[in-house]
Design an enzyme around this catalytic site. Sequence first.
Site, mmCIF file in Angstrom:
data_model
loop_
_atom_site.group_PDB
_atom_site.id
_atom_site.type_symbol
_atom_site.label_atom_id
_atom_site.label_comp_id
_atom_site.label_asym_id
_atom_site.label_seq_id
_atom_site.Cartn_x
_atom_site.Cartn_y
_atom_site.Cartn_z
ATOM 1 N N ASP A 9 1.020 -1.128 -0.007
ATOM 2 C CA ASP A 9 0.031 -0.051 0.157
ATOM 3 C C ASP A 9 1.141 1.291 0.048
ATOM 4 O O ASP A 9 1.570 1.653 0.967
ATOM 5 C CB ASP A 9 -1.039 -0.021 1.274
ATOM 6 C CG ASP A 9 -1.884 1.191 1.348
ATOM 7 O OD1 ASP A 9 -1.712 2.086 0.698
ATOM 8 O OD2 ASP A 9 -2.364 1.379 2.521
ATOM 9 N N LYS A 71 2.767 11.231 -3.241
ATOM 10 C CA LYS A 71 1.661 10.489 -3.948
ATOM 11 C C LYS A 71 0.663 11.473 -4.717
ATOM 12 O O LYS A 71 0.321 11.253 -6.005
ATOM 13 C CB LYS A 71 0.866 9.675 -3.190
ATOM 14 C CG LYS A 71 -0.151 8.689 -3.783
ATOM 15 C CD LYS A 71 -0.801 7.830 -2.762
ATOM 16 C CE LYS A 71 -1.775 6.882 -3.392
ATOM 17 N NZ LYS A 71 -2.441 5.868 -2.489
ATOM 18 N N GLU A 148 -7.409 0.516 -4.520
ATOM 19 C CA GLU A 148 -7.485 0.291 -2.971
ATOM 20 C C GLU A 148 -8.553 -0.240 -2.336
ATOM 21 O O GLU A 148 -8.449 -0.961 -1.575
ATOM 22 C CB GLU A 148 -7.020 1.741 -2.197
ATOM 23 C CG GLU A 148 -5.265 2.036 -2.607
ATOM 24 C CD GLU A 148 -5.076 3.625 -2.430
ATOM 25 O OE1 GLU A 148 -5.867 4.333 -1.865
ATOM 26 O OE2 GLU A 148 -3.946 3.827 -2.659
ATOM 27 N N ASP A 170 -13.059 5.332 1.855
ATOM 28 C CA ASP A 170 -11.576 5.371 1.987
ATOM 29 C C ASP A 170 -11.169 6.743 1.770
ATOM 30 O O ASP A 170 -10.909 7.314 0.815
ATOM 31 C CB ASP A 170 -10.876 4.486 0.974
ATOM 32 C CG ASP A 170 -9.243 4.497 1.071
ATOM 33 O OD1 ASP A 170 -8.695 5.076 1.973
ATOM 34 O OD2 ASP A 170 -8.707 3.810 0.300
#
Length: 578
Positions: A9, A71, A148, A170
Site C-alpha cells: 500500500d 503521491k 485500494e 476510503d
Amino acid sequence: MGEIIVGIDLGTTNSEVAVVREGRVEMIPVSAEGPILPSVVGIGPAGELLVGAEAKNQAILYPERTVRSIKRRMGESGKVSLGGTDYSPQEISAMILARLKQVAESHLGQPVGKAVITVPAFFSDAQRQATREAGEIAGLEVVRILNEPTAAALAYEKRVEYARKVIVYDLGGGTFDVSVANIENGVVEILSSHGNNHLGGDDFDRRIQQRLESRVREGWGVDLSENRVALARLQRASEEVKRLLSDRPFGTVSEEFLFEKDGLPVHLTLEISREEYEEMISDYIEETISCVRVALSNAGVAASEIDEILLVGGSTRTPLVSRRLEEEFGRQPRFEVHPDLCVAMGAAIQAARIAGVESGQVLVDVTPYTFGTSALAELEDGEISPFAFVPLIRKNTPIPVTKSEVFFTVVDNQDAAEVFIYQGENSDVRQNIEIGNFLLDGLANRPRGNEIVLLFSLDADGILQISAREKATGLERTLTIDRQVERFGQEELDRSRERVAALLGDETEFAASPDDRETVAADLRARAEALLPDLSGEDREDLSARIADLLAALEGGTEEEFDEASEALEDLLFYLES
Ligand code: AMP
C-alpha cells in the site's frame, strides 16, 4: 520457499508491505514500532537517504531536505527538489518502495522481486503508469496495480461468508475513494467507484494551519509565509491537534519560540474545539458524501440496500465522518478491518492469488472512467461538429475489457485518419481529457466510407491500449498513448534506478550469500540462546534440536535445507516468545 509476491500500500501519508505465508496475511514490520512506514523521504545531515520516521522527524528542521505526500504529485511531469537535487515523483516514490522491498527481504530472508501495488480507484492512467515506473525504479516488477477499495474489500471478504453489499469509504491523507461492492461466495465485485484524488487529511491539516497562521497575523502582525521552519512546525502541530480532536472535544496547539518579533521569542498557544474544527472541514466531508451518492447511483444501488460501510484510511477516524455516514445510511459504519492496514492486507491476498499460493478468491474490478474517441456528428441545427464524444469503454465496466467500433472515412481517397483518445463523461470531447492521439496514415485509395476498426483494451491494471486497423488492407497502428505525461523511456528508467540505488547504498542489492546465511543464523541463535535458560522439558529439547539442525544446515546444507531449518527455528521462537 516458493516465489514471493508482496502486497504494497503506497499511501500518501504512510506505506505498508504485507505478504501471505501459510495462508495467513502477515504485515511486515518496518521498525520496532510496527508495520507503518511514513511516506516521507529526506536527505540527512551527512547526505544520507532517510526514508520513513527518520525523514519525518527531520522535516521540521530541514524542510528543504524533506519530501512528503509525493503521491499527490504522481503522474505529473514536474520535478521535486530534495537536498538541492531534482527528482521525479516516480523516483521519490521509488525510494519508499525500495525501503519496503529491503525490509521485506530481510524479514523473509529471500529476495523480493515482485509486488502488487495499490492505487486509489480514481487514479488516472498517467498516475497508474507513474506508480508502475516507481516500482520498476525500485527494482520491483509490478505484477498488478490494484485499486485500494478493492484491496480493502478483499481483506474484509476473508471474514464474511454470506452475500453482502458494502460501501468502502476510503479517506486517506491525500485521496478520497468510495466504492460500492458486492461480496458473495468469495467473489468481490466492484459495482462502481468514485472519488477525488486531491482530498484527504492533509487538507484538514491545512485548514487548521491556516487558522494558526491567521492567528499569528492578527496577534503579532507577522506573516510566516517565508519562514519555512515555522511553517513546518505549524504543519506538524496541526496534524497533531487534528488527531487529538478525534478523541477529545478540545485540543491545544502550543508552540514555544515559534518565531521572533522585535528580538523577542513568541510562543503560540491556541485552543481549538472539535466543533470549530468540524466547521473548518465540513465542506470537505460534504464533498465525500456527494461522491458516495454518485457511486451509489452509478451502481444502481439504494442506500437502504447497503449492508455494511467499511471505513478505510487514517482520516476515517475523524468522528464527523462516521456521524455523517450514519445520518446518510441510518447505520453505523464499521472499522471491521484495521483501517490503516487493510489495503496492504488485501494487496497481499491478491499477490498470493497471482503467485498461485492461494486460490478461490475471484476479483472483478471496474474502470472508474469512460474512454472513447471523437467523431463528426450532426447537431440539431444541421451543423456538423467534429467534437462528438464516442465512448468505447464506459465507466464501471468490469475490467479487463476489450471493445471495438467501426468508423468510416469521410472523403474520397482519404489517405489518413487522425485518432484522438479521450477520458471523461461529457458528450462534447472538449470537456473531456485528451489522453492521446495518433495518425493512421497510408490508407488505400478508396471512396469515402472506408472502414477503420478501432480497438480499445483496458487491462486489469486499468491501463489502456488502442489500435486502429484499416479493414480492407489490414494496415494497423497501435498506440503507445501519448499521455499528458511523457512515459519514461527504458533509458530514463535505468538512469533513475541507478540514482535511487546509489542513494540507498548497497542495501538494496540483496543476495542470499553465505554471509547473509551466517547473519540469519547468528540472529536466530542469539534469540534462542536468550530463551533457553527460561525453558525446561520438551520446549528446551525442541529448541536445542532446532538450533542444532540450523547449524548443521549452515555447515553443509543446501540453500533449501538452510531455509527450512531457519524457518522451523523461527516458528518455534515465535511460539515460545509469545
Ligand atoms: P492514510 O493515507 O490512510 O495513511 O491516512 C493518513 C491520514 O490519516 C493523515 O492525514 C493522518 O493525519 C490521518 N489520521 C491518522 N490518525 C488520525 C486520527 N486519529 N484522527 C484523524 N485523522 C487521522
